[in-house]
Design a protein around this motif. Structure first.
Motif, short mmCIF file in Angstrom:
data_model
loop_
_atom_site.label_atom_id
_atom_site.label_comp_id
_atom_site.label_asym_id
_atom_site.label_seq_id
_atom_site.Cartn_x
_atom_site.Cartn_y
_atom_site.Cartn_z
N HIS A 46 20.26 -11.25 -6.39
CA HIS A 46 20.30 -10.02 -5.60
C HIS A 46 20.35 -8.88 -6.61
N PHE A 47 19.40 -7.94 -6.53
CA PHE A 47 19.29 -6.89 -7.53
C PHE A 47 18.66 -5.63 -6.96
N TYR A 48 18.71 -4.57 -7.76
CA TYR A 48 18.08 -3.30 -7.41
C TYR A 48 16.87 -3.06 -8.30
N ALA A 94 0.81 -1.22 0.00
CA ALA A 94 0.00 0.00 0.00
C ALA A 94 0.85 1.27 0.00
N GLY A 95 2.02 1.25 0.59
CA GLY A 95 2.84 2.46 0.69
C GLY A 95 3.58 2.83 -0.58
N ILE A 96 3.57 1.98 -1.57
CA ILE A 96 4.28 2.24 -2.82
C ILE A 96 3.38 3.05 -3.75
N GLN A 97 3.88 4.19 -4.21
CA GLN A 97 3.09 5.09 -5.07
C GLN A 97 3.53 5.07 -6.53
N HIS A 98 4.77 4.65 -6.79
CA HIS A 98 5.31 4.72 -8.15
C HIS A 98 5.52 3.33 -8.73
N HIS A 99 5.62 3.31 -10.04
CA HIS A 99 5.92 2.09 -10.76
C HIS A 99 7.43 1.87 -10.67
N PHE A 100 7.84 0.66 -10.39
CA PHE A 100 9.26 0.33 -10.30
C PHE A 100 9.65 -0.58 -11.45
N LEU A 101 10.92 -0.50 -11.83
CA LEU A 101 11.49 -1.37 -12.85
C LEU A 101 12.81 -1.93 -12.35
N PHE A 102 13.19 -3.06 -12.93
CA PHE A 102 14.49 -3.65 -12.65
C PHE A 102 15.57 -2.66 -13.06
#
Length: 185
Positions: free
Chosen positions: A98-100, A69-77
């Protein structure tokens, strides 16, 4: 003093500028647009280069992250730090990755992320996943492990817990540990 025509007066050559102020602005705008397209497409390039088995783990982490719920943005690898796998045979593979992940300018829930550009004003999310695959598909048992946290909040204890959990995953089936294997990175 040298005068080319010998008359003693200077000759003026008109200087033509190929781009007027308006044309220069248009050229600059075009160059910025091309650059933006390059960087937007570059956001997905690292993901596209991953082997399929590793993409599945990244997808699993992104799915868990977007359900928070706290995530507001779209994330990508963003990039891999460590990749490791063990193939004990019979189409079974144990994977550790293990990645960002990095926030984009797109809103959470974006379906087509091809136009999403990375944001540089948010911390990276540090993720570690480990899971078992059978014939290329993630198995539900043992349960896949996904641990993601904002990079500044990652502690040494969390890192140790990740390693211990992923090593236990490998031991539960009698295979060698994931982190003792020779991986791609």
């Amino acid at each position: 003093m040298f005068f080319p025509d010998g008359s003693g007066r200077s000759i003026h050559f008109p200087i033509t500028v190929p781009f007027s102020g308006r044309n220069m602005a248009a050229l600059l705008l075009w160059l910025l647009s091309v650059g933006a397209l390059f960087f937007a497409s570059d956001a997905n390039e690292a993901y596209k280069r991953l082997p399929e088995a590793y993409k599945k783990g990244v997808d699993l982490a992104l799915e868990k992250l977007s359900s928070h719920a706290g995530i507001q943005h779209h994330f990508l690898f963003f990039r891999s730090l460590t990749q490791s796998d063990i193939e004990p045979g019979f189409d079974v593979t144990y994977i550790y990755h293990h990645f960002y992940l990095k926030a984009t300018k797109c809103q959470k829930g974006t379906v087509d992320s091809s136009a999403c550009q990375f944001r540089n004003d948010r911390p990276l999310i540090d993720c570690a996943v480990c899971y078992k695959t059978f014939r290329g598909e993630i198995e539900q048992e043992p349960k896949p492990y996904v641990h993601c946290v904002h990079k500044p909040a990652l502690t040494e204890d969390m890192k140790t817990t990740r390693v211990d959990h992923c090593n236990t995953l490998g031991y539960s089936s009698g295979s060698p540990t994931l982190l003792a294997s020779t991986g791609n990175k």
